[in-house]
Design a protein around this motif. Sequence first.
Motif, PDB file in Angstrom:
ATOM      1  N   SER A  53       0.847  -1.183   0.000  1.00 28.38           N
ATOM      2  CA  SER A  53       0.000   0.000   0.000  1.00 28.38           C
ATOM      3  C   SER A  53       0.888   1.240   0.000  1.00 28.38           C
ATOM      4  O   SER A  53       2.091   1.174   0.299  1.00 28.38           O
ATOM      5  N   GLY A  54       0.295   2.387  -0.308  1.00 29.45           N
ATOM      6  CA  GLY A  54       1.057   3.623  -0.253  1.00 29.45           C
ATOM      7  C   GLY A  54       1.590   3.899   1.132  1.00 29.45           C
ATOM      8  O   GLY A  54       2.747   4.316   1.309  1.00 29.45           O
ATOM      9  N   ASP A  94       1.870  -5.851  -4.885  1.00 33.57           N
ATOM     10  CA  ASP A  94       0.875  -4.778  -4.928  1.00 33.57           C
ATOM     11  C   ASP A  94      -0.412  -5.186  -4.227  1.00 33.57           C
ATOM     12  O   ASP A  94      -0.889  -6.318  -4.384  1.00 33.57           O
ATOM     13  N   GLU A 115      -6.109  -1.628  -3.699  1.00 35.13           N
ATOM     14  CA  GLU A 115      -5.819  -0.222  -3.917  1.00 35.13           C
ATOM     15  C   GLU A 115      -5.623   0.101  -5.400  1.00 35.13           C
ATOM     16  O   GLU A 115      -5.268   1.228  -5.747  1.00 35.13           O
ATOM     17  N   TYR A 116      -5.851  -0.889  -6.273  1.00 33.88           N
ATOM     18  CA  TYR A 116      -5.549  -0.687  -7.693  1.00 33.88           C
ATOM     19  C   TYR A 116      -6.332   0.486  -8.278  1.00 33.88           C
ATOM     20  O   TYR A 116      -5.768   1.309  -9.025  1.00 33.88           O
ATOM     21  N   GLN A 166      -4.734   3.631  -7.164  1.00 36.83           N
ATOM     22  CA  GLN A 166      -3.385   3.776  -7.728  1.00 36.83           C
ATOM     23  C   GLN A 166      -3.420   4.172  -9.201  1.00 36.83           C
ATOM     24  O   GLN A 166      -2.538   4.889  -9.678  1.00 36.83           O
ATOM     25  N   SER A 167      -4.439   3.698  -9.920  1.00 34.39           N
ATOM     26  CA  SER A 167      -4.517   3.925 -11.367  1.00 34.39           C
ATOM     27  C   SER A 167      -5.559   4.964 -11.745  1.00 34.39           C
ATOM     28  O   SER A 167      -5.940   5.067 -12.912  1.00 34.39           O
ATOM     29  N   SER A 222      -1.710   9.833  -9.850  1.00 30.75           N
ATOM     30  CA  SER A 222      -1.792   8.712  -8.916  1.00 30.75           C
ATOM     31  C   SER A 222      -0.866   7.577  -9.333  1.00 30.75           C
ATOM     32  O   SER A 222      -0.180   6.964  -8.490  1.00 30.75           O
ATOM     33  N   ILE A 223      -0.849   7.279 -10.629  1.00 30.17           N
ATOM     34  CA  ILE A 223       0.029   6.225 -11.139  1.00 30.17           C
ATOM     35  C   ILE A 223       1.484   6.577 -10.884  1.00 30.17           C
ATOM     36  O   ILE A 223       2.268   5.767 -10.375  1.00 30.17           O
ATOM     37  N   THR A 266       2.787   8.618  -8.697  1.00 32.38           N
ATOM     38  CA  THR A 266       3.089   8.600  -7.265  1.00 32.38           C
ATOM     39  C   THR A 266       3.337   7.178  -6.786  1.00 32.38           C
ATOM     40  O   THR A 266       4.279   6.907  -6.026  1.00 32.38           O
ATOM     41  N   HIS A 267       2.488   6.248  -7.233  1.00 30.55           N
ATOM     42  CA  HIS A 267       2.635   4.844  -6.826  1.00 30.55           C
ATOM     43  C   HIS A 267       3.963   4.271  -7.312  1.00 30.55           C
ATOM     44  O   HIS A 267       4.698   3.640  -6.531  1.00 30.55           O
TER      45      HIS A 267
END
Length: 259
Positions: free
Chosen positions: A32-33, A68, A72-73, A76-77, A82-83, A85-86
């Motif tokens: 997770s982030g 992953d 949270e996909y 995240q996407s 957001s992408i 940052t992930h």
Amino acid sequence: MAAAPPRFAHYERRGAVGLVTLNRPERLNAMSGDLMDDMAAALTVAFADPDTGAVVLTGAGRAFCAGDDLKEYDAQSADEESIRTHVDRIQAITRLLMGSDKPVVGAIHGFAVGGGFEWLINCDLVVAADDLVAFFPEMDWGQFVTGGVTHLLPQAIGHQRAMELLLLGERQSAARLEALGLVNRVVPKDKMLETALEIAGRIAAKSRFSTARLKKTVLRDLGGALWRAVALEHAATIEAFAHPDSAARVKAFGERKRG
């Protein structure tokens, strides 16, 4: 040196050895982030600690890191920011592990999947529990590998074996990883952390100057090729997250898992 322990990863010192533990066991330490932010913070403290000569990296609970967190996909996407940052978070861990001049000993058990497998490869030495299962699911999910493994893995085990692991994504046992040269020791799970701490303690007792210079020299020998690979992986992973094939494959995997 003391630091307030983050929630999802924490640092402690045991003598001259730093211990960084991923601490999200209810999700098998999935990436997770929050976990990656806390892991980066814990590693930063460990590598800055003047009383630490080597660092052990491990995970709490039944696994080291299950890769992953697919729950949270969607977040995240959600968009390009957001992408990015992930992916930045993932590669920041590799830069910390491989950019530090302190040797890192992995104490790896249970699942080491995707990014978790990549972090195993980023360690300088690895003590594996006999229950270790590691694999790369990225090609099935329409994703891309990170952690510099497109450079490190062929260097370590050769082109064909690296492509086998990356393309087929088959589960690898601790014994197979030892045979490939990707782990140094395989021990019973209840001896894993003890063994890793003992090895790290032996490293920490050596000349700090010499061990730091050795790691820097080896990394310099890998040269810009490693960091170029990291940059290429970064771009490819961002593209993969944004590709509609990825969303469909991740959704299908989630439905199969629930089924």
